[in-house]
Design an enzyme around this catalytic site. Sequence first.
Site, PDB file in Angstrom:
ATOM      1  N   SER A 185      45.348  13.069  76.566  1.00  0.00           N
ATOM      2  CA  SER A 185      46.448  12.165  76.925  1.00  0.00           C
ATOM      3  C   SER A 185      46.855  12.352  78.376  1.00  0.00           C
ATOM      4  CB  SER A 185      47.642  12.386  75.991  1.00  0.00           C
ATOM      5  OG  SER A 185      48.328  13.597  76.270  1.00  0.00           O
ATOM      6  N   LYS A 186      46.842  13.586  78.857  1.00  0.00           N
ATOM      7  CA  LYS A 186      47.244  13.842  80.233  1.00  0.00           C
ATOM      8  C   LYS A 186      46.152  13.455  81.231  1.00  0.00           C
ATOM      9  CE  LYS A 186      51.387  15.286  79.389  1.00  0.00           C
ATOM     10  NZ  LYS A 186      52.572  14.510  79.846  1.00  0.00           N
TER      11      LYS A 186
ATOM     12  N   ALA B 249      43.757  16.864  72.155  1.00  0.00           N
ATOM     13  CA  ALA B 249      44.524  15.621  72.157  1.00  0.00           C
ATOM     14  C   ALA B 249      45.504  15.591  73.326  1.00  0.00           C
ATOM     15  CB  ALA B 249      45.274  15.465  70.837  1.00  0.00           C
ATOM     16  N   TYR B 250      46.191  16.707  73.531  1.00  0.00           N
ATOM     17  CA  TYR B 250      47.173  16.777  74.619  1.00  0.00           C
ATOM     18  C   TYR B 250      46.485  16.611  75.968  1.00  0.00           C
ATOM     19  CZ  TYR B 250      50.996  18.633  77.476  1.00  0.00           C
ATOM     20  OH  TYR B 250      51.989  18.792  78.409  1.00  0.00           O
ATOM     21  N   ALA B 251      45.391  17.341  76.195  1.00  0.00           N
ATOM     22  CA  ALA B 251      44.688  17.251  77.469  1.00  0.00           C
ATOM     23  C   ALA B 251      44.109  15.851  77.678  1.00  0.00           C
ATOM     24  CB  ALA B 251      43.584  18.298  77.532  1.00  0.00           C
TER      25      ALA B 251
END
Length: 245
Positions: free
Chosen positions: A156-157, A152-154
């Site tokens: 979003s980035k 999820a973090y990757a």
Amino acid sequence: MSTVDRVAIVTGGSGGIGGAAARRLAAAGTAVVVHYSGSAARAEQVVAEITAAGGQAVAAGGDVADPAAMAALFEVAEREFGGVDVVVNTAGIMLLAPLAEMDLDDFDRTLRVNVRGTFVVSQLAARRVRSGGALINFSTSVTRLQQPTYAAYAASKGAVEAMTLILARELRGRDVTVNAVAPGPTATPLFLEGKSAEVIDRIAAAAPLGRLGTPEDIAETVAFLAGPGGRWTNGQVLYANGGIA
């Protein structure tokens, strides 16, 4: 109002990397608006450190995903210091879980802060940063490392990188640079929380330089992009990670 030559907004300025970026920009003579979301005391501490060193800074809060709150943040910079030249968009959250197990509410929160928040701040920067200015968004080296639990973090980035590179082309003729910084493992409270010394040592050893990054390392990359030396760097993602990827 105190009119100065260079004015920066640092979102997430109460955090480890944001605070270091705010202090570094202030040391170069830039007046800084130190933004916070839920950490007013930490933002005020950064302001106190800057002013004690002879710089100019104020703290201001707001939800990065709320256009009205972020418009008010830009208005603080304009009212207090006369305009906006640099926007450093470090605000973000990192909620980790395997993709198959991640709570969708956490996924939505990640996208709201990291993607919508970056979009909102970038949109205002595109409209209000003065000629000769710079927008510096934040990605992560995890987009190239494919680490489990970071989906999820990757994701979003990855969206942040796409927006950043497109906006750099859309601002043709404005003399405003748009870049993203992608840190590797950096010794911030957010990164260190919940990790054992053994895990931290293993991550540090993965970098050819044999250590974690520091917030000050990342702040130097921000200062380069925000300063006169970075004027020919535009539409790029700079991986500030000590060679880990």
